[in-house]
Scaffold this motif. Structure first.
Motif, PDB file in Angstrom:
ATOM      1  N   ALA A 272      42.536  42.313  40.777  1.00 17.13           N
ATOM      2  CA  ALA A 272      41.545  43.352  41.039  1.00 17.13           C
ATOM      3  C   ALA A 272      42.059  44.709  40.646  1.00 17.13           C
ATOM      4  O   ALA A 272      42.835  45.320  41.355  1.00 17.13           O
TER       5      ALA A 272
ATOM      6  N   HIS B  92      45.765  40.612  43.664  1.00 18.52           N
ATOM      7  CA  HIS B  92      44.943  39.431  43.874  1.00 18.52           C
ATOM      8  C   HIS B  92      45.190  38.795  45.227  1.00 18.52           C
ATOM      9  O   HIS B  92      46.321  38.582  45.633  1.00 18.52           O
TER      10      HIS B  92
ATOM     11  N   ALA C 292      42.698  35.890  46.942  1.00 21.10           N
ATOM     12  CA  ALA C 292      41.381  35.262  46.998  1.00 21.10           C
ATOM     13  C   ALA C 292      40.888  35.106  48.423  1.00 21.10           C
ATOM     14  O   ALA C 292      39.684  35.084  48.680  1.00 21.10           O
TER      15      ALA C 292
ATOM     16  N   PRO D 170      39.008  39.328  50.299  1.00 22.37           N
ATOM     17  CA  PRO D 170      38.325  40.169  49.308  1.00 22.37           C
ATOM     18  C   PRO D 170      38.522  41.653  49.591  1.00 22.37           C
ATOM     19  O   PRO D 170      38.660  42.054  50.746  1.00 22.37           O
TER      20      PRO D 170
ATOM     21  N   LYS E  88      32.550  45.525  45.578  1.00 22.68           N
ATOM     22  CA  LYS E  88      33.294  44.330  45.977  1.00 22.68           C
ATOM     23  C   LYS E  88      34.120  43.889  44.792  1.00 22.68           C
ATOM     24  O   LYS E  88      33.605  43.709  43.692  1.00 22.68           O
TER      25      LYS E  88
ATOM     26  N   LEU F  65      36.121  41.477  42.540  1.00 21.27           N
ATOM     27  CA  LEU F  65      36.224  40.051  42.254  1.00 21.27           C
ATOM     28  C   LEU F  65      37.436  39.786  41.372  1.00 21.27           C
ATOM     29  O   LEU F  65      37.594  38.728  40.820  1.00 21.27           O
ATOM     30  N   GLY F  66      38.277  40.805  41.221  1.00 20.65           N
ATOM     31  CA  GLY F  66      39.473  40.616  40.397  1.00 20.65           C
ATOM     32  C   GLY F  66      39.502  41.544  39.212  1.00 20.65           C
ATOM     33  O   GLY F  66      39.102  41.161  38.140  1.00 20.65           O
ATOM     34  N   THR F  67      39.934  42.809  39.383  1.00 21.42           N
ATOM     35  CA  THR F  67      39.760  43.726  38.257  1.00 21.42           C
ATOM     36  C   THR F  67      40.546  45.036  38.331  1.00 21.42           C
ATOM     37  O   THR F  67      41.131  45.382  39.320  1.00 21.42           O
TER      38      THR F  67
ATOM     39  N   ILE G   7      33.475  43.133  39.072  1.00 15.06           N
ATOM     40  CA  ILE G   7      33.182  43.726  40.387  1.00 15.06           C
ATOM     41  C   ILE G   7      31.689  43.715  40.618  1.00 15.06           C
ATOM     42  O   ILE G   7      30.901  43.675  39.687  1.00 15.06           O
ATOM     43  N   ASN G   8      31.332  43.775  41.894  1.00 19.92           N
ATOM     44  CA  ASN G   8      29.941  43.845  42.270  1.00 19.92           C
ATOM     45  C   ASN G   8      29.706  45.194  42.940  1.00 19.92           C
ATOM     46  O   ASN G   8      30.386  45.521  43.909  1.00 19.92           O
TER      47      ASN G   8
ATOM     48  N   LEU H  16      26.295  43.349  38.990  1.00 17.52           N
ATOM     49  CA  LEU H  16      27.580  42.715  38.688  1.00 17.52           C
ATOM     50  C   LEU H  16      28.060  43.265  37.353  1.00 17.52           C
ATOM     51  O   LEU H  16      27.328  43.222  36.376  1.00 17.52           O
TER      52      LEU H  16
END
Lengths: 406, 192
Positions: free
Chosen positions: A103, A250, A252, A255, A266, A268-270, A292-293, A302
């Motif tokens: 993330a 990271h 999982a 979050p 949010k 999601l890994g970035t 990401i959201n 998204l």
């Protein structure tokens, strides 16, 4: 291809100006050959116009000037060197990279949070007494303030390097070059309540922070991050104002969320940047790597890498799929990057870094593009902008007058 | 050699070989394009280099765009114009701020024709606006669509149609119909 009925009324120059017709004459393929051959045989009355148009389109040519092979290869080599030089490395997916790449969110929240905007508490960037006689304004530097859960505040500019405090089982360490690291030890038992700290930068300040989970955060001027000393529970939540870049570690199972008022990102890994300065027209969240959201009220989006979400006052979310990453990330790399920016945008960015009073005399309509280091007195930046011929500046103390170029 | 979608796709996946293929192709195209506007090779090379580096920088978003190439034509043109302006204002502060246009000499007529017609055509080309010449170059030579040309020239698609249509109408007026057609007409009349 237009419908036949249209073509029947065409003159020769109408055909010559028709995109499909031009493609047939210049780039014949099976499809367009069939169409036009059929059309011509079915409508012999148009043959004159079509032949005339063909002739016209065919005849228009341009001189061809090509570089030498050597020129091409040299330019290519230069480009490849540039790409592979330090800082442009292609990320290889080693296990370590996978862990970090989880993330990295650059959240630049422009909330216009004027922390330490008050001259009296002495945090403002001073106008440096000049060694030379030229009027100038010095650039900013690593300045920030850390506020703990119990209200204690530590001014980081003047604090010594090394361990500042320990909070439970977390050591807070100040390193060189404007970095603060939260080192979490797993040996001692964890506390069950979140201890929130706030790191804030003044005008002309910037700072970097490593959170207890290993996530890295960069704060631009006039920004803040509210975060727990240690992340407890199933979620990692932080709050921002101003402009902040994240590289989230990271995990999982936990979050990562970044909040500004009712906007939530949010992770999601970035790697992503969030900009929420209130004097900017909208909040911008730019994604560099990962996903990401972004959500606000009942709207969400998204994002994919390279995309930028613009969140307007009314709550609408607009996506720009070709964000100018250089421009967005420039500050983290110590640069100003302007890409076809108007003078107001330029001065707005400069004002966060340089302590100056901006006055406009006349209308500056030019747009500006370019890159310049942030680590220079403002006169150097003005020099570069003046080079375009679109603007002129006058500096008197910390008052800056902006005039049209010519 | 056209740059097809597999090349763009590979570039978006960090393939430097594919990038090199694209680079060679587009460098030549931009050089040729730049030469229509200005003769200074250094400016053209710098602008081409800069816009091609941009391709690499933007590589992760390449597949999001329908015609990635167009975006970089636009970048090249803007970069070149900016550099020309900078050089102009540095050298001659009072120089006209008008942008350089598409050179009339670069547009030619490839056809066997009488000297008189040729003179008229050359005059007609001079009478075209630089923008008209540039739009026709991008359409006929580079094969960009009207929509793409609009992006590169920073105008609307509708305006692009108008520009090209007007230019062609002007040129067509001067060109006689091909003699083949005249013969056909005559033979039709005679046969009747």
């Amino acid at each position: 291809m237009k419908p036949n009925s249209d073509y029947l009324t065409f003159s020769a120059s109408d055909f010559a100006g028709d995109e499909a017709f031009q493609d047939w004459v210049l780039r014949p393929n099976e499809e367009n050959e069939t169409f036009w051959k059929n059309f011509t045989s079915e409508h012999p009355s148009k043959k004159v116009e079509i032949d005339g148009a063909r002739m016209l389109v065919h005849s228009i040519q341009f001189k061809k000037e090509l570089p030498t092979d050597t020129q091409v290869e040299e330019s290519l080599q230069k480009a490849l060197e540039h790409i592979n030089a330090k800082g442009h490395k292609i990320r290889r997916m080693t296990p370590l990279t996978v862990w970090w790449a989880a993330a990295a969110i650059l959240i630049i929240l422009a909330t216009g949070f004027y922390f330490l905007g008050n001259r009296d508490n002495g945090m403002d960037l001073p106008v440096v007494a000049q060694q030379n006689t030229k009027q100038d304004i010095a650039p900013g530097g690593n300045k920030a303030m850390l506020k703990l859960e119990d209200g204690t505040t530590i001014v980081l500019d003047s604090a010594n390097n090394g361990m500042l405090i320990s909070q439970g089982n977390t050591k807070v360490v100040k390193q060189d070059n404007g970095k603060l690291v939260y080192e979490s030890s797993t040996l001692t038992p964890q506390s069950t309540t979140l201890q929130y700290n706030t790191l804030s930068t003044p005008r002309g300040g910037k700072y970097q922070l490593t959170l207890s989970d290993g996530s890295k955060v960069w704060l631009n001027s006039m920004s803040s991050l509210r975060f727990p000393a240690v992340f407890i529970g199933s979620e990692r939540i932080v709050e921002v104002t101003g402009e902040v870049y994240f590289e989230v570690a990271h995990d999982a199972k936990k979050p990562f969320f970044v909040k500004y008022e009712d906007m939530v990102v949010k992770v999601l890994g970035t790697n992503f940047n969030v900009q929420t300065y209130t004097d900017a027209p909208s909040i911008e969240v730019t994604l560099l790597e990962g996903a990401i959201n972004v959500s606000k009220a009942d709207k969400e989006a998204l994002l994919s890498p390279g995309w930028q979400a613009g969140i307007g006052q009314s709550g609408t979310i607009k996506i720009n799929k070709q964000a100018n990453i250089d421009e967005v990330m420039a500050w983290k790399n110590g640069n100003f990057v302007f890409a076809r920016a108007n003078i107001q945008t330029v001065m707005r960015q400069l004002s966060r870094w340089y302590n100056m009073e901006v006055h406009y005399e006349g209308n500056v309509t030019a747009h500006f593009g370019g890159t310049i280091s942030m680590n220079v007195p403002v006169s150097k930046v003005f020099e570069m902008l003046e080079m375009t011929g679109g603007v002129k500046f006058k500096i008197t103390g910390n008052k800056v007058i902006v005039l049209p170029g010519k | 050699m056209p740059i097809d979608s597999t090349i763009w796709s590979r570039i978006s996946q960090n393939d430097q070989e594919a990038y090199a293929v694209m680079y060679r192709e587009y460098y030549k195209r931009f050089y040729n394009y730049g030469k229509k506007i200005i003769s200074d090779e250094n400016l053209i090379e710098d602008a081409a280099h800069e816009s091609l580096l941009l391709v690499w920088e933007k590589r992760s978003s390449l597949m999001e765009v329908k015609f990635p190439g167009t975006y970089f034509y636009s970048a090249f043109r803007n970069s070149l114009i900016t550099r020309i302006r900078q050089q102009k204002s540095a050298e001659l502060p009072d120089a006209s701020l008008e942008d350089p246009g598409f050179n009339a000499e670069q547009m030619i007529f490839e056809r066997e024709m009488g000297a008189e017609i040729k003179k008229q055509l050359e005059q007609a080309i001079l009478n075209l606006t630089p923008r008209q010449r540039e739009a026709i170059f991008l359409r006929f030579y580079e094969g960009l669509s009207f929509e793409e040309i609009a992006t590169v020239l920073n105008i609307t698609t509708k305006a692009t149609y108008k520009i090209v249509a007007r230019a062609l109408a002007g040129l067509k007026e001067i060109l006689p119909y091909p003699t083949l057609i005249l013969v056909t007409l005559f033979s039709e009349i005679l046969n009747f």
